[in-house]
Design a protein around this motif. Structure first.
Motif, short mmCIF file in Angstrom:
data_model
loop_
_atom_site.label_atom_id
_atom_site.label_comp_id
_atom_site.label_asym_id
_atom_site.label_seq_id
_atom_site.Cartn_x
_atom_site.Cartn_y
_atom_site.Cartn_z
N GLY A 117 46.52 25.93 43.13
CA GLY A 117 45.58 26.27 44.21
C GLY A 117 46.09 27.35 45.14
O GLY A 117 45.45 27.65 46.16
N ILE A 118 47.20 27.99 44.80
CA ILE A 118 47.83 28.94 45.76
C ILE A 118 46.93 30.14 46.02
O ILE A 118 46.87 30.68 47.13
CB ILE A 118 49.23 29.39 45.27
N GLN A 119 46.19 30.55 44.99
CA GLN A 119 45.32 31.72 45.14
C GLN A 119 44.17 31.41 46.10
O GLN A 119 43.88 32.19 47.01
CB GLN A 119 44.79 32.09 43.76
N ALA A 120 43.55 30.26 45.90
CA ALA A 120 42.45 29.87 46.79
C ALA A 120 42.97 29.64 48.20
O ALA A 120 42.31 29.99 49.18
CB ALA A 120 41.76 28.62 46.26
N LEU A 121 44.18 29.08 48.31
CA LEU A 121 44.76 28.86 49.64
C LEU A 121 45.01 30.19 50.33
O LEU A 121 44.66 30.37 51.50
CB LEU A 121 46.09 28.08 49.52
N SER A 122 45.57 31.13 49.59
CA SER A 122 45.83 32.45 50.16
C SER A 122 44.52 33.09 50.64
O SER A 122 44.47 33.68 51.72
CB SER A 122 46.52 33.34 49.13
N GLY A 123 43.47 32.94 49.83
CA GLY A 123 42.17 33.49 50.22
C GLY A 123 41.67 32.88 51.52
O GLY A 123 41.22 33.57 52.42
N LEU A 124 41.79 31.57 51.62
CA LEU A 124 41.33 30.87 52.83
C LEU A 124 42.12 31.35 54.06
O LEU A 124 41.54 31.67 55.10
CB LEU A 124 41.53 29.36 52.67
N ALA B 27 30.87 35.92 46.41
CA ALA B 27 30.91 36.63 45.13
C ALA B 27 32.14 37.51 45.05
O ALA B 27 32.80 37.79 46.05
CB ALA B 27 29.64 37.47 44.97
N TYR B 28 32.41 37.94 43.84
CA TYR B 28 33.60 38.72 43.52
C TYR B 28 33.15 39.88 42.64
O TYR B 28 32.27 39.70 41.81
CB TYR B 28 34.59 37.82 42.79
N PRO B 29 33.72 41.06 42.82
CA PRO B 29 33.21 42.21 42.06
C PRO B 29 33.49 42.16 40.56
O PRO B 29 34.59 41.81 40.16
CB PRO B 29 33.97 43.41 42.67
N ILE B 30 32.50 42.49 39.79
CA ILE B 30 32.70 42.75 38.36
C ILE B 30 31.50 43.57 37.87
O ILE B 30 30.36 43.30 38.24
CB ILE B 30 32.86 41.45 37.52
N THR B 31 31.79 44.56 37.05
CA THR B 31 30.74 45.36 36.44
C THR B 31 30.04 44.52 35.39
O THR B 31 30.72 43.80 34.65
CB THR B 31 31.38 46.58 35.75
N MET B 53 28.84 36.13 54.28
CA MET B 53 29.35 36.57 52.99
C MET B 53 30.81 36.17 52.90
O MET B 53 31.62 36.56 53.74
CB MET B 53 29.20 38.09 52.83
N ILE B 54 31.15 35.39 51.89
CA ILE B 54 32.54 34.98 51.71
C ILE B 54 33.17 35.91 50.67
O ILE B 54 32.78 35.90 49.51
CB ILE B 54 32.65 33.51 51.25
N HIS B 55 34.12 36.72 51.13
CA HIS B 55 34.77 37.68 50.23
C HIS B 55 35.89 36.97 49.48
O HIS B 55 37.07 37.19 49.75
CB HIS B 55 35.31 38.86 51.03
N VAL B 56 35.50 36.14 48.54
CA VAL B 56 36.47 35.30 47.84
C VAL B 56 37.44 36.12 47.00
O VAL B 56 37.17 37.30 46.71
CB VAL B 56 35.76 34.29 46.92
N GLU B 57 38.51 35.47 46.57
CA GLU B 57 39.57 36.17 45.85
C GLU B 57 39.45 36.00 44.34
O GLU B 57 40.30 36.48 43.60
CB GLU B 57 40.94 35.72 46.38
N SER B 58 38.38 35.34 43.87
CA SER B 58 38.15 35.22 42.43
C SER B 58 36.77 34.63 42.21
O SER B 58 36.17 34.08 43.14
CB SER B 58 39.18 34.28 41.78
N GLU B 59 36.29 34.69 40.99
CA GLU B 59 35.01 34.06 40.67
C GLU B 59 35.14 32.54 40.70
O GLU B 59 34.18 31.85 41.01
CB GLU B 59 34.49 34.50 39.30
N ALA B 65 33.30 28.01 46.45
CA ALA B 65 32.82 28.16 47.83
C ALA B 65 31.31 27.96 47.88
O ALA B 65 30.78 27.38 48.84
CB ALA B 65 33.21 29.54 48.37
N ALA B 66 30.62 28.42 46.85
CA ALA B 66 29.17 28.20 46.78
C ALA B 66 28.87 26.71 46.73
O ALA B 66 27.95 26.22 47.40
CB ALA B 66 28.58 28.91 45.57
N VAL B 67 29.67 25.97 45.97
CA VAL B 67 29.50 24.51 45.91
C VAL B 67 29.72 23.91 47.29
O VAL B 67 28.93 23.09 47.77
CB VAL B 67 30.47 23.89 44.87
N GLY B 68 30.80 24.32 47.96
CA GLY B 68 31.08 23.81 49.30
C GLY B 68 29.94 24.09 50.27
O GLY B 68 29.49 23.22 51.01
#
Ligand SMILES: Cc1ncc(C[n+]2csc(CCOP(=O)(O)OP(=O)(O)O)c2C)c(N)n1
Ligand code: SF4
Ligand SMILES: [Mg+2]
Lengths: 314, 395
Positions: A117-124, B27-31, B53-59, B65-68
């Motif tokens: 979960g480190i990536q999601a934690l870092s994002g948060l 959302a997260y960018p992808i072509t 807008m949540i600039h998340v770090e991955s899909e 986050a959408a679920v939350g």
């Protein structure tokens, strides 16, 4: 919080229902019981997969009296980000009453936080969500049967770092999760320990008052994973602090404050002796761990600006 | 009624999301999905849409986050493509099992390897067993309308399931067409924000995402199955009401060409447009042919498929995805054959795999498909090809 809390200040009302299936003597159970007492009653909890989640929510029963959400293992921080964003916009749009400040707390194990979960934690932490993230650290993947994680300390036996002719338990040091959180320049980080309940209260209360992302690292003894008698949980937890292998502190506005000073430390051997997972250690290995603790203590004292943790008493 | 404006598929989708007055976008960018989210960011930046807008770090985190956010009671939106959809896979099952009415657009794209940013249906088909309602549009207007329709189905209290709205990468996402925009007021009248689902309400605290052991897990799944079944009816009433209000009629499947065709080509997405144009060109040359567009993919509209396919002499199924080793290497072909067989009809169907990795499906490819079907017309089922026919590939 100006006055030091005592055990008498702890609310009597239980917010973590009994009847869950955590092991007798589980440190995480003590933590959850007191964390939920210290939190506002209307706070929302987002929990990662792991021992606590699995043992407390066997449908149709639940230990949680707070609104509570579990999605998966590696994403408590992402889920909590979503909850927090939703509360914010729904207030702004008048769907939720604007005067109500519903707090959001994410809880994950060491595996769900340090590793997957480190990536999601870092994002948060980086995005600055107003969320308190609590990692209860039992130093391995306990729910799946005591596999090593990035939080497993040097020397520890686990089922994936067994003791054999070639291997002698875990050979790497524990990951510095507090350092990682601090690198995100968050307003508050702290450590808590189930043998120091008023200290835990003070820190949860404080974290609830602070806006923005916060991380609390909780020491979480595990009976089967650490191989000690169930009655010894608090003894083990207290010994961790008395030997300096665990330090209760907080970092607020770049200032480190040790909340449980230890004028005279006990040798780390006394801590290691309590755990079956360290039984195989040689004198040499124990010496190595002592050196590691000495270094950690010196580092924390330096940041604290004084010798809050004293030398090992002979 | 909204005005007509020239919009790319992605921009058309973004306008619909704005009109749905979504609360949270993660959302997260992808072509080729990216420009949907860029446009939405612009709307928020300009104050045209009030959303977080949540600039998340991955899909993975985008959907988590959408679920939350959905669990907290917000109307949420996300979009992705290809590798991003693959990364979301785990949370797609969880979203549908938690019964959260999330809407997600898939800008359909091939999956790696080799890495390829162009269009096919690999990503869409790869998540067709995750319990989401799934639709695919043929043109940009439909891609726009689908988003609005999706919220109506998703938030229907009898359904409460997440919905995928898909459009073909580049061929649609980056191609401009005239679009009648559904404006916010008319959209919100059609999809009022009623918060029909269970949420994390401090006044009524509940535990969401509990452990379901063998005593209970099965019942959860049984109910989820029922919800998916009910979404079929919800789809019907939603498109019906949509057509009444906005004058554009959609159905789960649509027949084009000869009313009583001997030969029918089943397809999805923008390729249906190519097929329509091709059939127009060859009309009156002796072949009674039609195209059957499948819009609703999950739940698979067996009723209408049967209605149109029974009695047809030769069926060709075009798949733009490939599942090596499966009994139906073309997934749509598999659904068609199963539908026919389980209702006691001969599966007079041949699988065609074409247009993988963005290779255009041309009229010459369609001609090959059609002439193959004409050749096979009189043959008994056991003599029909059992392997897919690959069209437009170097062998
Ligand atoms: C993606 C994914 N991988 C693996 C697992 C299996 N799994 C469930 S709980 C768990 C261990 C949890 O460890 P930790 O976070 O330290 O919590 P603990 O059980 O020790 O309290 C693992 C590996 C999972 N649920 N999801
Ligand atoms: S295995 Fe350890 S962490 Fe898990 S419930 Fe038992 S004591 Fe607690
Ligand atoms: Mg653990």
């Amino acid at each position: 919080m100006s006055r030091t809390l005592t055990i008498k200040d702890i609310p009597r009302e239980e917010r973590f229902a009994p009847g869950h299936r955590m092991c007798q003597g589980c440190g995480a159970a003590i933590l959850m019981r007191h964390i939920t007492k210290a939190m506002p009653k209307d706070a929302i909890i987002v929990q990662a997969t792991g021992c606590v989640e699995v043992t407390t929510t066997l449908y149709p029963e639940t230990s949680w009296m707070h609104p509570w959400l579990h999605i998966a293992f590696e994403n408590a921080a992402a889920g909590a980000s979503g909850v927090e964003a939703a509360l914010k916009v729904l207030k702004r749009k008048g769907v939720l009453p604007p005067e109500k400040d519903v707090r959001v707390v994410a809880i994950g194990g060491d595996g769900g936080t340090f590793d997957i979960g480190i990536q999601a934690l870092s994002g948060l932490l980086e995005r600055g969500h107003d969320v308190l993230y609590i990692v209860y650290d039992n130093e391995a993947y306990m729910n799946t049967g005591i596999q090593r994680s990035g939080a497993t300390p040097f020397g520890a036996w686990t089922t994936t770092t067994p003791v054999g002719r070639v291997w002698h338990g875990e050979w790497r040091n524990k990951k510095d999760i507090i350092g990682i959180a601090l690198a995100h320049r968050v307003p508050y980080v702290a450590t808590i320990n189930p043998a120091y309940i008023p200290d835990l209260y003070m820190k949860i209360n404080k974290a609830m008052e602070i806006k923005g992302p916060k991380l609390i690292h909780a020491y979480s003894p595990c009976v089967p994973g650490w191989r000690y008698e169930p009655a010894l949980t608090v003894t083990v937890a207290r010994m961790a602090v008395q030997t300096g292998i665990w330090i209760n502190y907080e970092v607020e506005n770049n200032t480190l404050n040790v909340t449980t000073p230890v004028p005279k430390r006990k040798p780390v051997r006394e801590y290691l002796r309590l755990h079956g997972r360290f039984r195989h250690l040689t004198d040499e290995e124990i010496e190595k761990i002592q050196e590691f603790v000495d270094k950690q203590v010196a580092y924390v004292n330096k940041l604290a600006g004084k010798e809050v943790i004293g030398p090992v008493e002979k | 009624m909204g005005k007509v404006v020239p919009l790319s598929g992605n921009t058309a989708v973004a306008y619909a999301v704005k009109s749905a007055d979504v609360d949270v976008i993660s959302a997260y960018p992808i072509t080729p999905q990216t420009t949907i989210v860029e446009k939405l960011a612009e709307f928020i930046a300009n104050g045209e849409l009030d959303a977080e807008m949540i600039h998340v770090e991955s899909e993975h985190s985008a959907l988590s986050a959408a679920v939350g956010a959905s669990a907290a009671g917000a109307r949420v939106y996300t979009a992705s493509s290809s590798q991003g959809i693959a990364l979301m896979y785990e949370i797609m099952f969880i979203s549908s099992s938690l019964r959260l009415p999330i809407v997600m657009t898939i800008a359909a794209r091939a999956l790696s390897a080799p890495i390829n940013i162009w269009n096919d249906h690999s990503d869409f088909m790869a998540v067709s067993d995750t319990g989401w309602v799934m639709m695919m549009a043929e043109n940009n207007q439909e891609a726009h309308d689908d988003v609005i329709i999706a919220y109506r189905i998703a938030e229907d209290p009898e359904v409460l399931l997440p919905v995928v709205t898909a459009l073909d990468g580049y061929f649609m996402t980056h191609t401009i067409e005239p679009i009648t925009v559904v404006e916010r007021e008319e959209a919100l009248d059609y999809i009022p924000k009623k918060r029909t689902w269970y949420s994390l309400d401090p006044a009524r605290p509940i535990t969401m995402g509990a452990l379901g052991d063998p005593q209970w897990y099965f019942e959860f799944k049984r109910q989820q199955y029922e919800a998916m079944k009910k979404s079929r009816e919800a789809f019907n009433t939603s498109v019906e009401e949509f057509s009444r209000r906005f004058g554009r009629r959609y159905d789960a499947v649509e027949l084009y060409g000869d009313d009583n065709p001997d030969i029918l080509i089943v397809a999805m997405g923008h390729v249906v447009g190519n097929l329509r144009a091709y059939l127009d060109r060859v009309r009156g040359r002796g072949v009674k042919a039609g195209v059957l567009k499948v819009k609703l993919y999950r739940p698979f509209p067996e009723d209408l498929i049967l209605k149109h396919l029974q009695g047809v002499e030769m069926i060709g199924v075009i798949d733009r995805a490939l599942v090596p080793g499966s009994t139906s290497a073309g997934p749509l072909y598999g659904d068609i054959v199963t539908t026919l067989a389980k209702h006691g009809f001969e599966a007079r169907a041949v699988s065609f795999i074409t247009g993988l990795g963005g290779r255009p499906v041309t009229h010459s490819h369609i001609e090959t498909v059609l002439s193959k079907l004409v050749d096979l017309k009189g043959k008994p089922v056991r003599e029909l090809p059992k392997e897919p026919l690959f069209i437009g590939v170097r062998e």
